[in-house]
Design a protein around this motif. Structure first.
Motif, mmCIF file in Angstrom:
data_model
loop_
_atom_site.group_PDB
_atom_site.id
_atom_site.type_symbol
_atom_site.label_atom_id
_atom_site.label_comp_id
_atom_site.label_asym_id
_atom_site.label_seq_id
_atom_site.Cartn_x
_atom_site.Cartn_y
_atom_site.Cartn_z
ATOM 1 N N TRP A 173 -3.558 15.041 -10.624
ATOM 2 C CA TRP A 173 -4.282 14.161 -9.717
ATOM 3 C C TRP A 173 -5.554 13.647 -10.368
ATOM 4 O O TRP A 173 -6.236 14.357 -11.090
ATOM 5 C CB TRP A 173 -4.630 14.909 -8.440
ATOM 6 C CG TRP A 173 -5.633 14.184 -7.603
ATOM 7 C CD1 TRP A 173 -6.943 14.519 -7.441
ATOM 8 C CD2 TRP A 173 -5.437 13.001 -6.829
ATOM 9 N NE1 TRP A 173 -7.556 13.621 -6.616
ATOM 10 C CE2 TRP A 173 -6.657 12.665 -6.223
ATOM 11 C CE3 TRP A 173 -4.342 12.183 -6.600
ATOM 12 C CZ2 TRP A 173 -6.814 11.565 -5.405
ATOM 13 C CZ3 TRP A 173 -4.506 11.086 -5.787
ATOM 14 C CH2 TRP A 173 -5.734 10.790 -5.198
ATOM 15 N N LEU A 199 0.828 -1.204 0.000
ATOM 16 C CA LEU A 199 0.000 0.000 0.000
ATOM 17 C C LEU A 199 0.865 1.258 0.000
ATOM 18 O O LEU A 199 0.584 2.211 -0.738
ATOM 19 C CB LEU A 199 -0.941 -0.011 1.200
ATOM 20 C CG LEU A 199 -2.040 1.031 1.206
ATOM 21 C CD1 LEU A 199 -2.928 0.892 -0.014
ATOM 22 C CD2 LEU A 199 -2.865 0.915 2.469
ATOM 23 N N LEU A 216 -5.930 6.430 -7.029
ATOM 24 C CA LEU A 216 -6.139 5.736 -5.765
ATOM 25 C C LEU A 216 -6.733 4.353 -5.998
ATOM 26 O O LEU A 216 -6.330 3.379 -5.364
ATOM 27 C CB LEU A 216 -7.044 6.572 -4.860
ATOM 28 C CG LEU A 216 -7.195 6.105 -3.427
ATOM 29 C CD1 LEU A 216 -5.852 6.045 -2.727
ATOM 30 C CD2 LEU A 216 -8.126 7.027 -2.675
ATOM 31 N N ILE A 235 1.606 6.982 -6.602
ATOM 32 C CA ILE A 235 0.648 8.070 -6.847
ATOM 33 C C ILE A 235 1.350 9.415 -6.747
ATOM 34 O O ILE A 235 1.150 10.302 -7.582
ATOM 35 C CB ILE A 235 -0.536 7.993 -5.861
ATOM 36 C CG1 ILE A 235 -1.440 6.820 -6.210
ATOM 37 C CG2 ILE A 235 -1.340 9.284 -5.865
ATOM 38 C CD1 ILE A 235 -2.563 6.594 -5.221
ATOM 39 N N ALA A 285 -3.930 2.089 -7.199
ATOM 40 C CA ALA A 285 -3.034 1.676 -6.104
ATOM 41 C C ALA A 285 -3.682 0.594 -5.246
ATOM 42 O O ALA A 285 -3.017 -0.370 -4.841
ATOM 43 C CB ALA A 285 -2.663 2.876 -5.256
ATOM 44 N N LEU A 293 0.899 4.158 -2.859
ATOM 45 C CA LEU A 293 0.703 5.580 -2.560
ATOM 46 C C LEU A 293 1.916 6.401 -3.006
ATOM 47 O O LEU A 293 1.765 7.542 -3.457
ATOM 48 C CB LEU A 293 0.436 5.766 -1.070
ATOM 49 C CG LEU A 293 -0.871 5.154 -0.560
ATOM 50 C CD1 LEU A 293 -0.973 5.298 0.953
ATOM 51 C CD2 LEU A 293 -2.071 5.774 -1.249
ATOM 52 N N THR A 294 3.109 5.830 -2.892
ATOM 53 C CA THR A 294 4.306 6.515 -3.375
ATOM 54 C C THR A 294 4.270 6.655 -4.897
ATOM 55 O O THR A 294 4.651 7.697 -5.442
ATOM 56 C CB THR A 294 5.569 5.754 -2.940
ATOM 57 O OG1 THR A 294 5.537 5.582 -1.525
ATOM 58 C CG2 THR A 294 6.828 6.489 -3.327
#
Length: 170
Positions: A139, A123, A144, A130, A147, A127-128
């Motif tokens: 964005w 996870l 999300l 992203i 991921a 997130l990294t």
């Protein structure tokens, strides 16, 4: 400072057999990731198993040797994936050190503990990724979702990565 680092690594206790086994583990994991898993993408997301391999080595070899293994894994991962230049080289040692630290003081080195730490590492890696995309582009909420799906697809394969390092400990 370099002498202190070398003293902490305790080079006299290096087990050549175990070192070769971990090199083989690194090689086979990279081959599996790059040659097979890049072609399997349910719902448009490829599984990413390298963080789980780093966590397994960090748990069983400790923070220092896990971070060294993760540094080598990160260098090769950055060579294989074009979207990062040093991202995995920086991220993987942090994950391995964290896994080694947590497994030494808070969680046991059993399968369930590994799966919890591996899920967290997968996870964090998602997130990294992203953050890397947002810094280069923009964005989107679908990042999300990607991921989370990547983490879910990677967890079943993370099960296979637990057993080789678990069998090699003395």
């Amino acid at each position: 400072m370099l002498k202190e680092l070398i003293g902490k690594l305790d080079l006299k206790k290096i087990n050549l057999r175990r070192l070769l086994l971990y090199f083989l583990y690194l090689f086979l994991t990279l081959v599996l990731q790059n040659m097979l898993l890049t072609h399997i993408h349910p719902l448009g997301v490829c599984p990413f198993i390298l963080p789980a391999a780093v966590v397994a080595v960090g748990m069983f070899e400790g923070s220092t040797w896990g971070a060294v293994f993760a540094l080598v894994m990160g260098i090769y991962a950055d060579m294989f994936f074009i979207e990062t230049t040093v991202g995995y080289t920086l991220l993987f040692p942090v994950l391995a050190f964290g896994a080694g630290f947590v497994s030494q003081f808070f969680i046991n080195r059993r399968f369930l503990g590994y799966m919890v730490i591996a899920a967290g590492a997968l996870l964090v890696t998602g997130l990294t990724q992203i953050v890397w995309v947002v810094l280069r582009d923009s964005w989107s909420l679908s990042l999300l979702q990607t991921a989370l799906l990547q983490t879910l697809w990677s967890l079943p394969l993370a099960v296979l990565l637990y057993f080789p390092p678990a069998r090699w400990i003395d």
